[in-house]
Each structure stands twice: as structure tokens, then as C-alpha cells.
Design a protein around this motif. Structure first.
Motif, PDB file in Angstrom:
ATOM      1  N   GLY A   1       0.780  -1.237   0.000  1.00  0.00           N
ATOM      2  CA  GLY A   1       0.000   0.000   0.000  1.00  0.00           C
ATOM      3  C   GLY A   1       0.810   1.284   0.000  1.00  0.00           C
TER       4      GLY A   1
ATOM      5  N   GLU B   1       0.189   3.439  -3.158  1.00  0.00           N
ATOM      6  CA  GLU B   1      -1.133   4.063  -3.153  1.00  0.00           C
ATOM      7  C   GLU B   1      -1.180   5.233  -2.168  1.00  0.00           C
ATOM      8  OE1 GLU B   1      -0.516   0.801  -3.128  1.00  0.00           O
ATOM      9  OE2 GLU B   1      -1.392   0.237  -5.062  1.00  0.00           O
TER      10      GLU B   1
ATOM     11  N   ALA C   1       0.580   8.126  -3.692  1.00  0.00           N
ATOM     12  CA  ALA C   1      -0.222   8.760  -4.737  1.00  0.00           C
ATOM     13  C   ALA C   1      -1.165   9.814  -4.164  1.00  0.00           C
ATOM     14  CB  ALA C   1      -1.011   7.716  -5.520  1.00  0.00           C
TER      15      ALA C   1
ATOM     16  N   PRO D   1       0.978   4.164  -9.101  1.00  0.00           N
ATOM     17  CA  PRO D   1      -0.310   4.740  -8.692  1.00  0.00           C
ATOM     18  C   PRO D   1      -0.338   6.272  -8.803  1.00  0.00           C
ATOM     19  CG  PRO D   1       0.327   3.013  -7.170  1.00  0.00           C
ATOM     20  CD  PRO D   1       1.519   3.276  -8.065  1.00  0.00           C
ATOM     21  N   SER D   2       0.781   6.925  -8.545  1.00  0.00           N
ATOM     22  CA  SER D   2       0.858   8.386  -8.694  1.00  0.00           C
ATOM     23  C   SER D   2       0.724   8.787 -10.155  1.00  0.00           C
ATOM     24  CB  SER D   2       2.185   8.915  -8.144  1.00  0.00           C
ATOM     25  OG  SER D   2       2.284   8.714  -6.756  1.00  0.00           O
TER      26      SER D   2
ATOM     27  N   HIS E   1      -0.767   7.172 -12.573  1.00  0.00           N
ATOM     28  CA  HIS E   1      -2.154   6.950 -12.990  1.00  0.00           C
ATOM     29  C   HIS E   1      -3.072   8.047 -12.440  1.00  0.00           C
ATOM     30  CE1 HIS E   1      -2.036   3.019 -15.056  1.00  0.00           C
ATOM     31  NE2 HIS E   1      -0.943   2.850 -14.337  1.00  0.00           N
ATOM     32  N   ALA E   2      -2.906   8.402 -11.168  1.00  0.00           N
ATOM     33  CA  ALA E   2      -3.755   9.427 -10.543  1.00  0.00           C
ATOM     34  C   ALA E   2      -3.546  10.785 -11.205  1.00  0.00           C
ATOM     35  CB  ALA E   2      -3.471   9.514  -9.048  1.00  0.00           C
TER      36      ALA E   2
ATOM     37  N   GLU F   1       5.137   8.013   1.604  1.00  0.00           N
ATOM     38  CA  GLU F   1       3.917   7.267   1.899  1.00  0.00           C
ATOM     39  C   GLU F   1       3.191   7.790   3.130  1.00  0.00           C
ATOM     40  OE1 GLU F   1       6.939   5.152   4.482  1.00  0.00           O
ATOM     41  OE2 GLU F   1       6.929   6.417   2.700  1.00  0.00           O
TER      42      GLU F   1
END
Length: 185
Positions: A28, A31, A34, A62-63, A65-66, A179
């Protein structure tokens, strides 16, 4: 401090940071990162350079994509020969990727663009915004040519060290996303 002493100090910290980073991976983390990257990102669509994670680096996918989903144009770096600055190619989810130098990945297109906001990999950082990279000088050369660009370091929170040795050509960060949060300089 002499240039030789600075290089030796950086090499020692680099070796310690690389060895320690392997133990930092946790489910995680990418995520969570992100969420902090997206919160720090510009409100208006911008041209943002990210990087594809390699080895034990925190997962930046994930970053990426966001940021793409938020309407930003995302670029990934292409690592040139030593002594040159990075170039950047447009990326979007599902685009064809190809292997680059030193284990990197970048889009398989030849199209390039110039970022105005960058996510920057690092091995260690300090509270003053200094970063320790892999030692090739690619980001420092690149950032020297993009003086107005926002510089966001990307790392695990545990990569924070009391002080990073810096030389005349080292360029600091505006903030670091991890994170667990965002550290502004």
C-alpha cells in the motif's frame, strides 16, 4: 570540503541508503504516496515528469495513474549517455514501454516534451530539501536547464537523513512526497 571528500561522503551515504531501502517496501505504500502526490499537484492541467519505479524504489505507478486521471500530461525520462540531461517522453496508461539505461523504462515513442513539474527519485533526503541520487548527475543537469520547474522528491519517509552532503552543482527540492505525507521545504 574537497571535491574528493564530498564524493567519498556521498558514495558512503549512497551505499548505506541503497542497503537500507530494501527493507522499506510495504503493501500500500505506492497508493498512499499517490494521495500525497495528487494533493501537492497543480490544480490546473500541467506537464508533469514522473519516473517508472525500479528495484526497491517506492512504487510511483499509482501516482502516475492518478495524475493522468486528473488531466495532467505525464512524461517519463529517457536516460542518455553520461554527461547529458534527461529527455522526456509522453506516457499514458497502457502505452508501449521499452527498456532504457541502468534498468529504467520509458515510453516507446520518439515524441518528447518539456515538463514544468517533476517527480524526482532519490536515495536519501534531508529536511532542507537536499537529495542524494544515484550518482550520475542526470537530474542535476536536467534541473539546471529547467530553473522554474517545481521539484518534488519521491521516497519512503524512512529515507530522511540528518544531512545530505551537497556540492555546487546539486539542486535542491521544493518538497518531498512519501507514503506518510508531504514535506515542504
Amino acid at each position: 570540503m574537497t571535491e574528493a571528500a564530498l564524493m567519498a561522503e556521498k558514495a558512503a551515504l549512497r551505499a548505506r541508503a541503497l542497503a537500507a531501502r530494501a527493507a522499506l517496501a510495504q503493501p500500500g505504500a505506492g497508493e498512499a504516496l499517490a494521495g500525497h502526490v495528487l494533493a501537492a499537484a497543480p490544480a490546473n492541467p500541467s506537464v508533469i515528469a514522473g519516473f517508472w519505479p525500479m528495484g526497491d524504489e517506492i512504487d510511483t505507478r499509482p501516482s502516475l495513474h492518478a495524475l493522468h486521471q486528473a488531466g495532467h500530461l505525464i512524461l517519463l525520462p529517457v536516460t542518455p549517455r553520461r554527461g547529458e540531461a534527461l529527455s522526456f517522453r509522453p506516457w499514458q496508461p497502457g502505452c508501449a514501454m521499452q527498456a532504457g539505461r541502468f534498468g529504467t523504462q520509458h515510453p516507446a515513442t520518439s515524441e518528447t516534451a518539456t515538463p514544468d513539474w517533476l517527480l524526482i527519485p532519490l536515495l536519501a533526503f534531508d529536511s532542507a530539501g537536499n537529495r542524494l541520487g544515484y550518482g550520475g548527475g542526470y537530474y542535476d543537469r536536467t534541473l539546471a536547464g529547467l530553473p522554474a520547474a517545481f521539484r518534488l522528491g519521491i521516497a519512503y519517509a524512512a529515507q530522511l537523513v540528518p544531512a545530505v552532503p551537497v556540492g555546487a552543482t546539486d539542486i535542491g527540492l521544493h518538497a518531498i512526497a512519501t507514503e506518510v505525507g508531504l514535506f515542504r521545504v
